[in-house]
Design a protein around this motif. Structure first.
Motif, short mmCIF file in Angstrom:
data_model
loop_
_atom_site.label_atom_id
_atom_site.label_comp_id
_atom_site.label_asym_id
_atom_site.label_seq_id
_atom_site.Cartn_x
_atom_site.Cartn_y
_atom_site.Cartn_z
N SER A 1 114.95 8.74 92.39
CA SER A 1 114.31 8.18 92.93
C SER A 1 113.73 6.66 93.98
CB SER A 1 112.14 8.63 92.66
OG SER A 1 112.39 8.00 90.88
N PHE A 2 112.69 6.85 94.62
CA PHE A 2 112.40 5.50 95.40
C PHE A 2 110.71 5.12 94.78
CE2 PHE A 2 111.46 2.15 98.12
CZ PHE A 2 112.67 1.61 98.02
N HIS A 3 110.84 4.21 94.46
CA HIS A 3 109.24 3.46 94.09
C HIS A 3 108.82 2.29 94.14
CE1 HIS A 3 108.95 6.81 90.67
NE2 HIS A 3 110.51 6.52 90.95
N VAL A 4 107.78 2.02 94.89
CA VAL A 4 107.37 1.07 95.55
C VAL A 4 105.76 0.42 94.63
CG1 VAL A 4 108.40 0.95 97.76
CG2 VAL A 4 106.12 1.94 96.94
N GLN A 5 105.67 -0.65 94.35
CA GLN A 5 104.62 -0.52 93.50
C GLN A 5 103.18 -0.17 94.83
OE1 GLN A 5 103.54 -4.91 91.68
NE2 GLN A 5 101.95 -4.57 91.58
N HIS A 6 101.96 -0.31 93.95
CA HIS A 6 100.61 0.03 94.56
C HIS A 6 99.46 -0.10 94.02
CE1 HIS A 6 97.33 2.60 96.63
NE2 HIS A 6 98.71 2.99 98.04
N GLY A 7 99.48 -1.11 94.23
CA GLY A 7 98.11 -1.97 93.67
C GLY A 7 98.06 -2.68 92.92
N SER A 8 97.72 -2.89 91.36
CA SER A 8 97.67 -3.94 90.59
C SER A 8 98.39 -3.26 89.08
CB SER A 8 96.75 -4.91 90.39
OG SER A 8 95.55 -3.61 89.63
N ASP A 9 97.95 -1.61 88.88
CA ASP A 9 98.63 -1.12 88.03
C ASP A 9 99.27 0.12 88.60
OD1 ASP A 9 95.68 0.21 88.64
OD2 ASP A 9 95.35 -0.17 86.96
N THR A 10 99.72 0.81 89.77
CA THR A 10 100.32 1.68 90.33
C THR A 10 101.69 1.55 90.63
OG1 THR A 10 98.90 1.74 91.54
CG2 THR A 10 98.04 2.93 89.30
N ARG A 11 102.32 2.58 90.78
CA ARG A 11 103.58 2.22 91.39
C ARG A 11 103.74 4.29 92.37
NH1 ARG A 11 107.83 4.86 88.52
NH2 ARG A 11 106.84 4.97 86.35
#
Length: 252
Positions: free
Chosen positions: A112-122
């Motif tokens: 899987s591929f993840h990116v940061q989304h906001g200050s505390d989630t991906r």
């Protein structure tokens, strides 16, 4: 979930604040992952219901939000268009999908591929299930904690960019039962132009299949895939091609 804004009355000249609030509503719906009632959105954003109703009406007109027959709100077709345009603009799917398919062909756990989304989630942008009979439960669009799991470690470690050339770096991060007590994962960064971090490529699955030997084998495959994706996106893989910097594996 942390409230994104402290509500205050809107005025006609408060255009910037209105945009911020509207985006906060869309972000709250995206992070929730399921349709939300007006009361739910008020709790998530910290806004008054009267303010929300005005902003939601505007978001509905644009197609960014829709109200379902059960009176709950969800992201609308404009959000889907934004997502497709994002993929097209950055070419992430074209670069990431082939290496994920290659990993599955090598018999690894699910990539899987993840990116940061906001200050505390991906955010999980891409996912392919492995050929194994039992799988972990990560799916495209899932919002996961940034401070738990191997991909989150990658995003936190390289959020400010690649370390200076010649610096010893950790290119593989692991987690065993950290986010999910039954799940293990290993993850590596993918870079783009200007040495910017694009996201974290990971392999995850049932913890019982993450033996030392399996982790060692998958580590080499994951590094090869992350390097290939980085080069496809116009980035520079740390160190000599095919070798990377002196590798360390951070374990949980």
């Amino acid at each position: 979930m942390t409230k994104t804004l402290i509500d205050a009355p809107l005025t006609q000249s408060d255009g910037v604040a209105a945009v911020d609030r509207a985006l906060a509503i869309a972000t709250a719906l995206a992070q929730a992952g399921t349709p939300q009632s007006l009361a739910d959105i008020a709790r998530l954003t910290g806004m008054y219901k009267s303010t929300l109703l005005r902003l939601l009406a505007s978001l509905e007109r644009s197609g960014l939000v829709v109200q379902r027959v059960d009176k709950r709100y969800a992201l609308g077709p404009l959000a889907f268009l934004f997502g497709r345009t994002f993929e097209t603009s950055y070419g992430l799917r074209e670069a990431i999908q082939p290496v994920m398919e290659w990993l599955v062909q090598q018999g690894t756990e699910s990539p899987s591929f993840h990116v940061q989304h906001g200050s505390d989630t991906r955010l999980c942008l891409c996912r392919i299930d492995s050929a194994h009979s039992t799988l972990d439960r990560v799916r495209v669009g899932d919002m996961l904690p940034l401070h738990k799991g191997a991909p989150g470690k990658v995003l936190r470690a390289y959020g400010s960019g690649m370390p200076p050339e010649g610096t010893e770096a950790e290119l593989v991060f692991t987690s065993f039962g950290e986010r999910d007590p039954l799940c293990g994962a290993i993850s590596s960064p993918v870079f783009g132009p200007g040495n910017t971090l694009l996201g974290a490529l990971s392999l995850s699955g049932p913890l019982e299949r993450f033996s030392d030997l399996a982790v060692q084998r998958m580590t080499g495959l994951l590094l090869a895939a992350a390097e290939r994706a980085t080069l496809s996106m116009g980035g520079r893989w740390p160190g000599p091609k095919g070798q990377g910097l002196k590798m360390k594996v951070r374990q949980q």
